[in-house]
Structure formats: structure tokens, C-alpha cells
Design a protein around this motif. Structure first.
Motif, PDB file in Angstrom:
ATOM      1  N   TYR A  69       0.814  -1.221   0.000  1.00 12.39           N
ATOM      2  CA  TYR A  69       0.000   0.000   0.000  1.00 12.39           C
ATOM      3  C   TYR A  69       0.847   1.271   0.000  1.00 12.39           C
ATOM      4  CZ  TYR A  69      -3.578   3.414   1.008  1.00 12.39           C
ATOM      5  OH  TYR A  69      -4.395   4.500   0.926  1.00 12.39           O
ATOM      6  N   GLN A  70       1.831   1.350   0.893  1.00  9.81           N
ATOM      7  CA  GLN A  70       2.628   2.577   0.980  1.00  9.81           C
ATOM      8  C   GLN A  70       3.385   2.859  -0.313  1.00  9.81           C
ATOM      9  OE1 GLN A  70       2.472   4.981   3.194  1.00  9.81           O
ATOM     10  NE2 GLN A  70       0.908   3.755   4.208  1.00  9.81           N
ATOM     11  N   GLU A  71       3.900   1.828  -0.938  1.00 10.34           N
ATOM     12  CA  GLU A  71       4.621   2.022  -2.196  1.00 10.34           C
ATOM     13  C   GLU A  71       3.665   2.461  -3.307  1.00 10.34           C
ATOM     14  OE1 GLU A  71       8.243  -0.223  -4.494  1.00 10.34           O
ATOM     15  OE2 GLU A  71       7.486  -1.033  -2.616  1.00 10.34           O
ATOM     16  N   LEU A  72       2.481   1.849  -3.362  1.00  9.92           N
ATOM     17  CA  LEU A  72       1.480   2.271  -4.344  1.00  9.92           C
ATOM     18  C   LEU A  72       1.048   3.706  -4.071  1.00  9.92           C
ATOM     19  CD1 LEU A  72      -0.784  -0.910  -4.586  1.00  9.92           C
ATOM     20  CD2 LEU A  72       0.829  -0.069  -6.297  1.00  9.92           C
ATOM     21  N   ARG A  73       0.924   4.066  -2.824  1.00  8.13           N
ATOM     22  CA  ARG A  73       0.520   5.425  -2.435  1.00  8.13           C
ATOM     23  C   ARG A  73       1.567   6.442  -2.888  1.00  8.13           C
ATOM     24  NH1 ARG A  73      -1.028   9.771  -1.268  1.00  8.13           N
ATOM     25  NH2 ARG A  73      -2.377  10.466   0.396  1.00  8.13           N
ATOM     26  N   ALA A 108       0.873   9.430  -5.411  1.00  9.40           N
ATOM     27  CA  ALA A 108       1.132  10.806  -4.977  1.00  9.40           C
ATOM     28  C   ALA A 108       2.071  11.499  -5.956  1.00  9.40           C
ATOM     29  CB  ALA A 108       1.719  10.821  -3.573  1.00  9.40           C
ATOM     30  N   TYR A 109       3.079  10.781  -6.435  1.00 12.27           N
ATOM     31  CA  TYR A 109       3.995  11.343  -7.419  1.00 12.27           C
ATOM     32  C   TYR A 109       3.241  11.725  -8.683  1.00 12.27           C
ATOM     33  CZ  TYR A 109       7.684  11.750 -10.846  1.00 12.27           C
ATOM     34  OH  TYR A 109       8.499  12.219 -11.839  1.00 12.27           O
ATOM     35  N   GLN A 163      -7.947  11.892  -6.004  1.00 12.88           N
ATOM     36  CA  GLN A 163      -6.832  12.054  -5.077  1.00 12.88           C
ATOM     37  C   GLN A 163      -5.953  10.802  -5.114  1.00 12.88           C
ATOM     38  OE1 GLN A 163      -6.207  14.926  -3.387  1.00 12.88           O
ATOM     39  NE2 GLN A 163      -7.908  15.723  -4.594  1.00 12.88           N
ATOM     40  N   PRO A 164      -4.695  10.904  -4.654  1.00 13.72           N
ATOM     41  CA  PRO A 164      -3.801   9.740  -4.685  1.00 13.72           C
ATOM     42  C   PRO A 164      -4.386   8.501  -4.006  1.00 13.72           C
ATOM     43  CG  PRO A 164      -2.546  11.705  -4.169  1.00 13.72           C
ATOM     44  CD  PRO A 164      -3.992  12.111  -4.187  1.00 13.72           C
ATOM     45  N   THR A 165      -5.020   8.690  -2.866  1.00 17.46           N
ATOM     46  CA  THR A 165      -5.599   7.541  -2.163  1.00 17.46           C
ATOM     47  C   THR A 165      -6.674   6.881  -3.015  1.00 17.46           C
ATOM     48  OG1 THR A 165      -5.134   8.575  -0.040  1.00 17.46           O
ATOM     49  CG2 THR A 165      -6.768   6.817  -0.045  1.00 17.46           C
ATOM     50  N   VAL A 194       4.388   6.611 -13.979  1.00 12.68           N
ATOM     51  CA  VAL A 194       4.692   6.231 -12.601  1.00 12.68           C
ATOM     52  C   VAL A 194       5.767   7.130 -12.016  1.00 12.68           C
ATOM     53  CG1 VAL A 194       5.490   4.356 -11.117  1.00 12.68           C
ATOM     54  CG2 VAL A 194       4.016   3.864 -13.042  1.00 12.68           C
ATOM     55  N   GLY A 195       6.628   7.674 -12.875  1.00 14.21           N
ATOM     56  CA  GLY A 195       7.670   8.558 -12.390  1.00 14.21           C
ATOM     57  C   GLY A 195       8.947   7.841 -11.987  1.00 14.21           C
TER      58      GLY A 195
END
Length: 186
Positions: free
Chosen positions: A27-31, A35-36, A48-50, A147-148
């Protein structure tokens, strides 16, 4: 074998509990990826990112065929899911504006984050054409542009060397720039 790869294998085997184990690990990595991506969007976005992570997650685990080879394959699939969500969102907004004004943008001047819906749609259309002839180059562009990821990170995900990734990136940028120019006219 990493925990993520082990759980992905269990998901591929049909273990319904494995899906619940995967989300906390990724989850944190996907977030961060979301966000990027959303940082490059204009202010006032309804997505929103979430929400982007949650929609991508639903697409990924809601598909009948959930067989990922490893962690890198899963994150590449996540990137593709996020790209499709953003493109669909841009198309929906464009339809509401009844076409809006077209903006000519040189791909060389564009940062990795997509700055407007028209450009996002133009890049997506050109990228689909590139994928027909050069699938790996198109995958590299998705990872970098949507994805950046850095060239180094994308090379690792695609399991190619950094020099090859750099050559693919240079070729794809030139090809996409020309394709977008031809789509938009003089």
C-alpha cells in the motif's frame, strides 16, 4: 523469495486470504507512486492519490486472471492500472468540456508528470501506437512517464540493462514527440 512475491504466488494459486495479506505490504509504495503522479496534475482534481490507489487495487485484484510473476510484474501492472484510470478520467473530463481547446506541447519540454488532460490523452494515443511495434519501449515509457520511475528503476522492473533502457527512452521520446506533433498538426 520476498514476502510480496510469495503472496503473489499464493494469489495466483487461488488463495483468497493472500489478497488481504498483500495490500498492507504494497500500500505505501502504491501510495507513493500515486502521490507522485497526482503531484503533476492541475489543482482542484477530484481524483486524489488515495482514490487512485484504491481504484487501481480494485482493478488489479478484481480481475479474474491474477497471476503476477513477481514483485516487479505486480508494480508494472499497478502502473498500467493507474495509467488507465488517469486516461479514463481525462477522457471523461474532456467529454464534459466538449473538446476544450487543443494545446500544442513539445514532448521534450514536458516533465515526467502529465500536466493536462489533452496532453495525457495525446501521449496515451501515441503510446498505444508505439506498443504495437515496440512493446518494451512502450512499457518503459509507461513506467517513466506515468509512474515517475527513473531510468534505472524502470530498467530493473523490465529486467534490461541501464544502457539499453537509456537507448529505449531516447528512441521512445523522439518517436512519441513526432507522433504527437503529427496528431496535433502544425
Amino acid at each position: 523469495m520476498s514476502d510480496v512475491t510469495r503472496i503473489l504466488d499464493a494469489i495466483g494459486q487461488g488463495d483468497p486470504k493472500a489478497v488481504d495479506q498483500l495490500l498492507p505490504l504494497v500500500y505505501q509504495e502504491l501510495r507513493k507512486v500515486a502521490a507522485y503522479k497526482m503531484a503533476g496534475e492541475p489543482p482542484g482534481q477530484t481524483l486524489q492519490p488515495t482514490a487512485l490507489v484504491h481504484e487501481a487495487w480494485l482493478k488489479l485484484v478484481g480481475q479474474g486472471d491474477r497471476k503476477w510473476q513477481d514483485r516487479n510484474h505486480f508494480f508494472a501492472a499497478s502502473a498500467e492500472a493507474m495509467r488507465r484510470i488517469l486516461v479514463d478520467n481525462a477522457r471523461r473530463k474532456r467529454t464534459q468540456r466538449h473538446g476544450g481547446g487543443h494545446l500544442r506541447v513539445d514532448l521534450d519540454d514536458v516533465k515526467l508528470a502529465v500536466e493536462n488532460d489533452d496532453l495525457l490523452l495525446a501521449v496515451n494515443d501515441a503510446l498505444e501506437k508505439l506498443a504495437v511495434a515496440h512493446k518494451q519501449k512502450a512499457e518503459l515509457v509507461k513506467l517513466r512517464y506515468f509512474v515517475g520511475m527513473t531510468v534505472e528503476e524502470a530498467a530493473q522492473v523490465l529486467a534490461i540493462s541501464e544502457p539499453m533502457a537509456k537507448r529505449h527512452w531516447a528512441y521512445a521520446r523522439a518517436w512519441l514527440s513526432e507522433e504527437i506533433r503529427s496528431q496535433r498538426g502544425p
